[in-house]
Design an enzyme around this catalytic site. Structure first.
Site, PDB file in Angstrom:
ATOM      1  N   LYS A   6     -39.318  36.119 -66.240  1.00 28.35           N
ATOM      2  CA  LYS A   6     -39.831  36.828 -65.133  1.00 28.35           C
ATOM      3  C   LYS A   6     -40.749  37.788 -65.651  1.00 28.35           C
ATOM      4  CE  LYS A   6     -37.814  39.801 -61.359  1.00 28.35           C
ATOM      5  NZ  LYS A   6     -36.352  40.340 -60.963  1.00 28.35           N
ATOM      6  N   SER A  18     -35.874  39.311 -56.014  1.00 28.68           N
ATOM      7  CA  SER A  18     -37.026  39.396 -56.599  1.00 28.68           C
ATOM      8  C   SER A  18     -37.532  38.360 -57.467  1.00 28.68           C
ATOM      9  CB  SER A  18     -37.219  40.685 -57.096  1.00 28.68           C
ATOM     10  OG  SER A  18     -36.300  40.915 -58.248  1.00 28.68           O
ATOM     11  N   SER A  72     -31.115  40.172 -57.349  1.00 26.23           N
ATOM     12  CA  SER A  72     -32.266  39.479 -57.534  1.00 26.23           C
ATOM     13  C   SER A  72     -32.325  38.209 -58.259  1.00 26.23           C
ATOM     14  CB  SER A  72     -33.429  40.516 -58.170  1.00 26.23           C
ATOM     15  OG  SER A  72     -33.855  41.171 -57.285  1.00 26.23           O
TER      16      SER A  72
END
Lengths: 484, 92
Positions: free
Chosen positions: A79, A154, A178
């Site tokens: 990420k 997210s 997330s």
């Protein structure tokens, strides 16, 4: 053999045996990324040269008979909110469009030391604030099962990368769901470890008392493999736990005889879609057939979890994001004096959702409001934690849907921030209480969109979660299905 | 709550253009309306706040000198520096 259909465990074994090389694997996943990224937006950047060099090093080590690391040659997508040395790390924000960290996050360092190949940085909602990747300052990631639908967020890019087989494994971070919510939406496995189990050093902070890094994979077995490398105390993160790290794979093959699973009745309320309810009910039967015993439990204060979260997380965010002021991190707006420079830099380079949350947090922490918002929310958080403590006195796991629905369409919640926030209604409590939780695929709705099952355990008991998830995956094939 | 968004934006050092102020205000009001439910949650009198997910003891370590990141490396990400320090516009 199609490399993209292999699990991480299989890839590592085949590289070790010489059936495939690390270079072949890296080339394969980077090649797929090159072909597919325009359509699904999983990655914000790729690390082609560094990845190929690292893969060549693994193959060279193998050629001379060196002992390979536990993840040798395994391509991993990380990420973009996690710092990677010499590789742009934007956190999905224009604020950091040119930020190149001079160090690796501890988990990246650990992955590399174990032989893993970081192939790219995945798309995300800006500073991890969002549930759809629509808040990414660059472009949204798409749900590989249906490009009209969001992948969740997210860590949406991390979920898309794995679901579309552009990486066998990715790393996400989870502040209120997330990792788990996008895992649910994209039909993959996503584990949020216990708070403190995995170092946060090098994770660009959103809400420090809630953030936790974890693996996103096809299988629970793969999650156990990755956890073994990334878990453990880090002297550079004083909140990382000193607790011993167990062998997460050791108990995977044990049946669930005697395991007590609490079915959280509060998580089967009116908001849950019929298809989600039906598939989660079916999953309960599978777990029972594996020997688990179920009983109904209640977590009465979790109905306030979203409200408490949307006070606590913005408060922490408003403090954490104050560092982005145009002095240290690459981007700055022109202004005649220092105060205007701060104000205009933050106005220009932060997106709307981030601004909203900074403003919320600033408001809640401003003079005269502390007791009503932050203090009250933190007391409610205590009650939520107490709910969990009470539940785990009588059960080993808590089960429910990860999300009340399947992936929504782009733009569906644009006009109503609360509707978007409620996508995390069943996931935020684990962050507030600090307990580990996983989402695993448990079926599809009529539109062929994946449904996720959430399993939560007491603090530091990831092993129980991974065991139950793996056992479930020995009886089902939802985790093996791939989008067209 | 008129101008709340702009008032808070000033505290947060966040420029909010006029054409965004009313939309931001509306978003803030929606969230504040939602979290208002916390007011009515009945809690036992002695409820202590829970600020962190792990209630750990002080994390202490030996005071050892370790290498720091080079100044040059850190300043490489700065928008403006003189090689020694960050440079910023005048305070006044």
């Amino acid at each position: 053999m199609q490399i993209e259909n292999l699990s991480a465990v299989e890839i590592v074994a085949k590289i070790k045996s010489g059936e495939v090389t690390a270079v072949q694997c890296a080339e394969h996943f980077l090649g797929r990324t090159g072909e597919l990224n325009d359509a699904n937006g999983a990655y914000l950047s790729t690390c082609d040269a560094a990845a190929m060099a690292a893969a060549e090093a693994v193959d060279a080590d193998r050629a001379v008979g060196k002992t390979l690391g536990p993840l040798a040659g395994l391509p991993v997508a990380v990420k973009d909110g996690i710092c990677t040395r010499d590789q742009t790390t934007t956190a999905g924000s224009k604020m950091l469009s040119k930020f190149v960290p001079s160090y690796d996050a501890t988990i990246v360092q650990k992955l590399k030391s174990a032989g893993a190949i970081v192939i790219g940085k995945t798309n995300m909602d800006e500073f991890a604030m969002g549930s759809s990747t629509e808040s990414s300052a660059y472009f949204p990631a798409k749900n590989p099962w249906n490009h009209d639908h969001v992948p969740g967020g997210s860590s949406g890019g991390s979920a898309t990368a794995v679901a579309a087989a552009m990486a066998p494994v990715s790393i996400g971070s989870d502040t209120g769901g997330s990792i788990r919510q996008p895992a649910s939406f994209c039909g993959i496995t996503g584990l949020k470890p216990t708070y403190g189990r995995v170092s946060r050093f090098g994770l660009i902070a959103f809400a420090s008392s809630l953030d936790q890094i974890g693996p996103m994979t096809h299988t629970a077995e793969d999650a156990a493999l990755v956890m073994q490398t990334i878990a453990g105390h880090d002297p550079r993160d004083s909140t990382s736990a000193v607790d011993a790290v167990p062998d997460f794979s050791a108990t995977l093959n044990q049946r669930l005889d005697g395991v007590k699973i609490g079915v959280c009745v509060d998580h089967f309320g009116d908001g849950v879609s019929e298809s989600v309810r039906a598939k989660v009910d079916a999953a309960i039967e599978v777990l029972k057939a594996l020997g688990a015993e179920t009983q109904e439990i209640q977590l009465p204060y979790t109905k306030y979890a979203i409200a408490a979260y949307y006070v606590i997380a913005p408060c922490e965010a408003s403090s954490n994001l104050s560092r982005f002021d145009g002095v240290r991190y690459t981007n700055r707006s022109a202004a005649a004096n220092l105060a205007d420079m701060y104000t205009h830099t933050r106005g220009e380079f932060f997106g709307n959702e981030v601004k909203n949350r900074i403003l919320l947090g600033t408001y809640a922490l401003s003079s005269g409001y502390y007791d009503a918002y932050y203090l009250k929310a933190s007391k409610v958080r205590r009650m939520i934690k107490n709910d969990y403590d009470k539940a785990f006195a009588s059960v080993d796991l808590i089960l429910g849907p990860t999300v009340p629905s399947t992936a929504f369409k782009f733009g569906e919640h644009a006009a109503d921030p609360i509707a978007m926030y409620l996508a995390d209604i069943y996931t935020v409590s684990a962050n507030l209480a600090g307990v580990p939780a996983i989402s695993i695929p448990c079926g599809f709705d009529d539109a062929q969109l994946p449904i996720g099952l959430q399993l939560q355990a007491n603090r530091f008991n990831e092993s129980a979660i991974l065991q139950a998830a793996h056992q479930y995956q020995t009886q089902t094939d939802f985790h093996l299905r791939r989008p067209e | 709550m008129s101008n709340l968004a702009q008032k808070v934006a000033l505290l947060a050092r966040l420029h909010l253009p006029d054409d965004r102020a009313s939309a931001t205000q509306a978003d803030l009001e929606k969230v504040l309306d939602y979290v208002k439910q916390l007011e009515s949650v009945d809690l036992p009198d002695d409820t202590e706040p829970f600020f962190g997910a792990i209630e750990s003891v002080n994390a202490i370590r030996n005071d050892e000198v370790l290498p720091s990141t080079e100044r040059e490396t850190i300043l490489a990400n700065s928008p403006d520096s003189d090689g020694q320090f960050y440079k910023v516009p005048p305070v006044f």
